[in-house]
Design an enzyme around this catalytic site. Sequence first.
Site, PDB file in Angstrom:
ATOM      1  CB  SER A  99      40.135  45.233  43.279  1.00  0.00           C
ATOM      2  OG  SER A  99      40.105  43.994  42.829  1.00  0.00           O
ATOM      3  CG  ASP A 200      43.590  45.092  36.006  1.00  0.00           C
ATOM      4  OD1 ASP A 200      44.047  44.264  36.660  1.00  0.00           O
ATOM      5  OD2 ASP A 200      42.952  45.706  36.591  1.00  0.00           O
ATOM      6  CG  HIS A 230      44.252  44.806  40.274  1.00  0.00           C
ATOM      7  ND1 HIS A 230      42.936  45.127  39.375  1.00  0.00           N
ATOM      8  CD2 HIS A 230      43.770  44.364  41.266  1.00  0.00           C
ATOM      9  CE1 HIS A 230      41.943  44.958  40.413  1.00  0.00           C
ATOM     10  NE2 HIS A 230      42.588  44.635  41.569  1.00  0.00           N
TER      11      HIS A 230
END
Length: 255
Positions: A99, A200, A230
């Site tokens: 991320s 996600d 995610h």
Amino acid sequence: MALAPHAEPFQSDGTPDGSGRRVGVLLSHGFTGSPASMVPWGRYLAEQGYAVSVPLLPGHGTRWQDMLPTTFGHYYEAIEREFEALRARCDVVVVGGLSMGGCLAIWLAAKHPRDVAGLVLVNPAVASTNKQLLALPALKYVVKSMPGIANDIKKPGVSEHGYDRTPLRALHSMIVTWKEVREDLPKVTAPLLLFRSAEDHVVDPSSARIILGSVSSRDVTERVLENSYHVATLDNDAPQIFEESAEFVRRVTAP
């Protein structure tokens, strides 16, 4: 403030390979997360003999209020320091992240193109199509936080031990810096392995498209994860990430 459970950083010294070289891997967690999301991956790579570093980013791992005075610049500076320390004790270094950690990793590769041997990104974030974020410049002065984004995990009973609130000023600083990161993407030349979850709920597909369409890397591989959300490093497809990244590190750091 004491660290929350499972938020401890992780390091391993590694062992030299057959040619006597020491290979390092730096892994960064994401926004409002902690090393908990990366340590299982880091331990797997350490078992392969790599020197691994999973640092704790400033303001993370305690309580969300500790992120209020922090910015994306603080997170990048921390990752760059850790990279320099790992590079000082290794012959070659690969960088990875989840991320926002993926964003930090790819910006590091843009700024140090000769020193990053490879990049492994998991659901990296460099953009968003979420229109609600347009209100952040004003909203951050009205409220300090909004509900958290942690634990987007398909696998039952798994937690990344992230914050349950999202500090808006820190979030805005990250989104503002995305523009600089995107502008620097053509400077990235390192081999790239990008994992993207098909579903996600935190990062939309625009980030992966932008990265894959902008970097100058000639060695680029995208893997779509069909059974994870995610936080894929803790999800059903984690074994695939671990195994393929280990093979990638071996390949791109070979003498």
